[in-house]
Motif scaffolding. Sequence first.
Motif, PDB file in Angstrom:
ATOM      1  N   SER A  25       3.117  53.276 -57.317  1.00 52.97           N
ATOM      2  CA  SER A  25       2.284  53.850 -56.254  1.00 52.97           C
ATOM      3  C   SER A  25       0.933  53.155 -56.210  1.00 52.97           C
ATOM      4  CB  SER A  25       2.124  55.362 -56.440  1.00 52.97           C
ATOM      5  OG  SER A  25       1.448  55.627 -57.650  1.00 52.97           O
ATOM      6  N   LEU A  26       0.396  52.821 -57.359  1.00 58.54           N
ATOM      7  CA  LEU A  26      -0.873  52.099 -57.408  1.00 58.54           C
ATOM      8  C   LEU A  26      -0.689  50.693 -56.832  1.00 58.54           C
ATOM      9  CD1 LEU A  26      -3.822  52.166 -58.346  1.00 58.54           C
ATOM     10  CD2 LEU A  26      -3.045  51.308 -60.555  1.00 58.54           C
ATOM     11  N   ALA A  27       0.431  50.074 -57.149  1.00 58.19           N
ATOM     12  CA  ALA A  27       0.708  48.737 -56.622  1.00 58.19           C
ATOM     13  C   ALA A  27       0.863  48.789 -55.103  1.00 58.19           C
ATOM     14  CB  ALA A  27       1.962  48.170 -57.256  1.00 58.19           C
ATOM     15  N   PHE A  28       1.581  49.791 -54.622  1.00 61.76           N
ATOM     16  CA  PHE A  28       1.727  49.930 -53.169  1.00 61.76           C
ATOM     17  C   PHE A  28       0.388  50.206 -52.488  1.00 61.76           C
ATOM     18  CE2 PHE A  28       6.320  51.096 -53.995  1.00 61.76           C
ATOM     19  CZ  PHE A  28       6.799  49.898 -53.514  1.00 61.76           C
ATOM     20  N   TYR A  29      -0.438  51.000 -53.125  1.00 63.23           N
ATOM     21  CA  TYR A  29      -1.773  51.271 -52.574  1.00 63.23           C
ATOM     22  C   TYR A  29      -2.566  49.973 -52.490  1.00 63.23           C
ATOM     23  CZ  TYR A  29      -6.581  52.817 -52.222  1.00 63.23           C
ATOM     24  OH  TYR A  29      -7.885  52.970 -51.831  1.00 63.23           O
ATOM     25  N   ARG A  30      -2.519  49.183 -53.570  1.00 67.62           N
ATOM     26  CA  ARG A  30      -3.253  47.910 -53.586  1.00 67.62           C
ATOM     27  C   ARG A  30      -2.693  46.957 -52.512  1.00 67.62           C
ATOM     28  NH1 ARG A  30      -7.751  49.424 -55.786  1.00 67.62           N
ATOM     29  NH2 ARG A  30      -7.584  49.967 -57.966  1.00 67.62           N
ATOM     30  N   LEU A  31      -1.348  46.923 -52.393  1.00 72.18           N
ATOM     31  CA  LEU A  31      -0.735  46.087 -51.361  1.00 72.18           C
ATOM     32  C   LEU A  31      -1.155  46.540 -49.955  1.00 72.18           C
ATOM     33  CD1 LEU A  31       2.881  45.546 -52.695  1.00 72.18           C
ATOM     34  CD2 LEU A  31       1.180  43.797 -52.236  1.00 72.18           C
ATOM     35  N   GLN A  32      -1.123  47.843 -49.743  1.00 68.35           N
ATOM     36  CA  GLN A  32      -1.516  48.385 -48.439  1.00 68.35           C
ATOM     37  C   GLN A  32      -2.974  48.040 -48.146  1.00 68.35           C
ATOM     38  OE1 GLN A  32      -1.510  52.639 -48.257  1.00 68.35           O
ATOM     39  NE2 GLN A  32      -1.731  52.682 -46.018  1.00 68.35           N
ATOM     40  N   GLU A  33      -3.809  48.185 -49.116  1.00 68.33           N
ATOM     41  CA  GLU A  33      -5.229  47.859 -48.954  1.00 68.33           C
ATOM     42  C   GLU A  33      -5.404  46.371 -48.633  1.00 68.33           C
ATOM     43  OE1 GLU A  33      -7.797  47.941 -52.513  1.00 68.33           O
ATOM     44  OE2 GLU A  33      -8.810  49.596 -51.470  1.00 68.33           O
ATOM     45  N   HIS A  34      -4.671  45.529 -49.346  1.00 68.17           N
ATOM     46  CA  HIS A  34      -4.762  44.087 -49.118  1.00 68.17           C
ATOM     47  C   HIS A  34      -4.259  43.720 -47.706  1.00 68.17           C
ATOM     48  CE1 HIS A  34      -4.543  39.799 -49.779  1.00 68.17           C
ATOM     49  NE2 HIS A  34      -3.259  39.821 -49.430  1.00 68.17           N
ATOM     50  N   VAL A  35      -3.127  44.296 -47.324  1.00 72.29           N
ATOM     51  CA  VAL A  35      -2.568  44.007 -45.999  1.00 72.29           C
ATOM     52  C   VAL A  35      -3.520  44.462 -44.910  1.00 72.29           C
ATOM     53  CG1 VAL A  35      -0.711  44.653 -44.402  1.00 72.29           C
ATOM     54  CG2 VAL A  35      -0.171  43.965 -46.732  1.00 72.29           C
ATOM     55  N   ARG A  36      -4.092  45.633 -45.039  1.00 70.56           N
ATOM     56  CA  ARG A  36      -5.026  46.160 -44.046  1.00 70.56           C
ATOM     57  C   ARG A  36      -6.236  45.241 -43.902  1.00 70.56           C
ATOM     58  NH1 ARG A  36      -7.460  50.822 -46.071  1.00 70.56           N
ATOM     59  NH2 ARG A  36      -5.405  51.641 -46.442  1.00 70.56           N
ATOM     60  N   LYS A  37      -6.721  44.700 -44.999  1.00 67.57           N
ATOM     61  CA  LYS A  37      -7.886  43.818 -44.935  1.00 67.57           C
ATOM     62  C   LYS A  37      -7.515  42.418 -44.434  1.00 67.57           C
ATOM     63  CE  LYS A  37     -10.626  45.943 -48.595  1.00 67.57           C
ATOM     64  NZ  LYS A  37     -11.162  45.773 -49.955  1.00 67.57           N
ATOM     65  N   ALA A  38      -6.364  41.918 -44.795  1.00 71.60           N
ATOM     66  CA  ALA A  38      -6.015  40.532 -44.507  1.00 71.60           C
ATOM     67  C   ALA A  38      -5.220  40.341 -43.213  1.00 71.60           C
ATOM     68  CB  ALA A  38      -5.220  39.955 -45.668  1.00 71.60           C
ATOM     69  N   LEU A  39      -4.614  41.389 -42.668  1.00 65.43           N
ATOM     70  CA  LEU A  39      -3.718  41.240 -41.530  1.00 65.43           C
ATOM     71  C   LEU A  39      -4.452  40.804 -40.258  1.00 65.43           C
ATOM     72  CD1 LEU A  39      -0.798  41.438 -40.656  1.00 65.43           C
ATOM     73  CD2 LEU A  39      -1.246  43.788 -39.955  1.00 65.43           C
ATOM     74  N   ASN A  40      -5.536  41.464 -39.904  1.00 68.29           N
ATOM     75  CA  ASN A  40      -6.255  41.117 -38.671  1.00 68.29           C
ATOM     76  C   ASN A  40      -6.771  39.674 -38.681  1.00 68.29           C
ATOM     77  OD1 ASN A  40      -5.790  43.553 -37.439  1.00 68.29           O
ATOM     78  ND2 ASN A  40      -7.705  44.489 -38.147  1.00 68.29           N
ATOM     79  N   PRO A  41      -7.419  39.227 -39.754  1.00 62.06           N
ATOM     80  CA  PRO A  41      -7.823  37.812 -39.750  1.00 62.06           C
ATOM     81  C   PRO A  41      -6.635  36.855 -39.679  1.00 62.06           C
ATOM     82  CG  PRO A  41      -9.039  39.003 -41.441  1.00 62.06           C
ATOM     83  CD  PRO A  41      -8.010  39.932 -40.892  1.00 62.06           C
ATOM     84  N   MET A  42      -5.520  37.228 -40.323  1.00 61.47           N
ATOM     85  CA  MET A  42      -4.341  36.366 -40.267  1.00 61.47           C
ATOM     86  C   MET A  42      -3.770  36.298 -38.854  1.00 61.47           C
ATOM     87  SD  MET A  42      -2.417  37.172 -43.897  1.00 61.47           S
ATOM     88  CE  MET A  42      -0.859  36.708 -43.269  1.00 61.47           C
ATOM     89  N   VAL A  43      -3.739  37.410 -38.157  1.00 60.03           N
ATOM     90  CA  VAL A  43      -3.244  37.429 -36.772  1.00 60.03           C
ATOM     91  C   VAL A  43      -4.172  36.591 -35.887  1.00 60.03           C
ATOM     92  CG1 VAL A  43      -2.891  38.914 -34.759  1.00 60.03           C
ATOM     93  CG2 VAL A  43      -2.012  39.614 -36.984  1.00 60.03           C
ATOM     94  N   ASP A  44      -5.482  36.749 -36.087  1.00 59.46           N
ATOM     95  CA  ASP A  44      -6.446  35.954 -35.320  1.00 59.46           C
ATOM     96  C   ASP A  44      -6.236  34.466 -35.578  1.00 59.46           C
ATOM     97  OD1 ASP A  44      -7.512  38.280 -34.297  1.00 59.46           O
ATOM     98  OD2 ASP A  44      -9.232  38.324 -35.686  1.00 59.46           O
ATOM     99  N   ARG A  45      -6.041  34.116 -36.836  1.00 62.62           N
ATOM    100  CA  ARG A  45      -5.820  32.706 -37.188  1.00 62.62           C
ATOM    101  C   ARG A  45      -4.521  32.185 -36.561  1.00 62.62           C
ATOM    102  NH1 ARG A  45     -10.531  30.810 -38.753  1.00 62.62           N
ATOM    103  NH2 ARG A  45     -11.302  31.748 -40.644  1.00 62.62           N
ATOM    104  N   LYS A  46      -3.486  33.033 -36.581  1.00 61.04           N
ATOM    105  CA  LYS A  46      -2.221  32.607 -36.001  1.00 61.04           C
ATOM    106  C   LYS A  46      -2.375  32.361 -34.511  1.00 61.04           C
ATOM    107  CE  LYS A  46       2.577  33.779 -35.359  1.00 61.04           C
ATOM    108  NZ  LYS A  46       3.654  34.738 -35.524  1.00 61.04           N
ATOM    109  N   MET A  47      -3.096  33.238 -33.819  1.00 60.37           N
ATOM    110  CA  MET A  47      -3.318  33.052 -32.385  1.00 60.37           C
ATOM    111  C   MET A  47      -4.136  31.782 -32.127  1.00 60.37           C
ATOM    112  SD  MET A  47      -3.949  37.000 -31.208  1.00 60.37           S
ATOM    113  CE  MET A  47      -4.359  36.578 -29.543  1.00 60.37           C
ATOM    114  N   GLU A  48      -5.132  31.547 -32.970  1.00 61.71           N
ATOM    115  CA  GLU A  48      -5.951  30.339 -32.832  1.00 61.71           C
ATOM    116  C   GLU A  48      -5.110  29.086 -33.059  1.00 61.71           C
ATOM    117  OE1 GLU A  48      -9.850  28.319 -34.963  1.00 61.71           O
ATOM    118  OE2 GLU A  48      -9.500  30.468 -35.196  1.00 61.71           O
ATOM    119  N   VAL A  49      -4.230  29.118 -34.050  1.00 64.44           N
ATOM    120  CA  VAL A  49      -3.353  27.979 -34.336  1.00 64.44           C
ATOM    121  C   VAL A  49      -2.406  27.748 -33.167  1.00 64.44           C
ATOM    122  CG1 VAL A  49      -1.435  27.218 -35.811  1.00 64.44           C
ATOM    123  CG2 VAL A  49      -3.525  28.114 -36.845  1.00 64.44           C
TER     124      VAL A  49
END
Length: 162
Positions: free
Chosen positions: A30-54
């Motif tokens: 559960s702690l690992a999933f929480y950390r993964l969820q936190e990481h995805v929430r922080k990293a997803l929007n910049p990654m989507v923006d980068r993908k659109m830019e690419v």
Amino acid sequence: MSADSDLDIKVKKSTERISENMHIVANEPSLAFYRLQEHVRKALNPMVDRKMEVQKLHTELVGRIYDMEYAISAVKSIEEMEKTYKSIQDNLKSCIFLRQQLKYEESRKKKPETNSMYKRLSAHITIDLPEITSDMADVMRETANRVEHIISKSTHTNSNNQ
């Protein structure tokens, strides 16, 4: 008692560690999933923006590649036209030479100007005329109009008589 107390202490420590490890292992997913969820929430929007830019850059790059290929084919076709351009250049040189010959022949064939007495006289006479006033210009205009009227009248009457 010392062996038993040592053994008791060691058993207690071991059971505490096992209990602690069990607690960590039980809560780890559960702690690992929480950390993964936190990481995805922080990293997803910049990654989507980068993908659109690419993707946008890729589209622009494809367009520029097409432009470059078109320019290269145009340059190659120009290089292939070198013989034609050389022929055009030779023809232009020939035309210029022939035109110069024609001008020379025309200048040789011109009739010599008749040196009339009036032309020779007018070349030697220099008269300083005062500036023509507007009255004189009006008189000259009126005279020109009268002469034109008389000429047109005479041609009109001559055409009617014939």
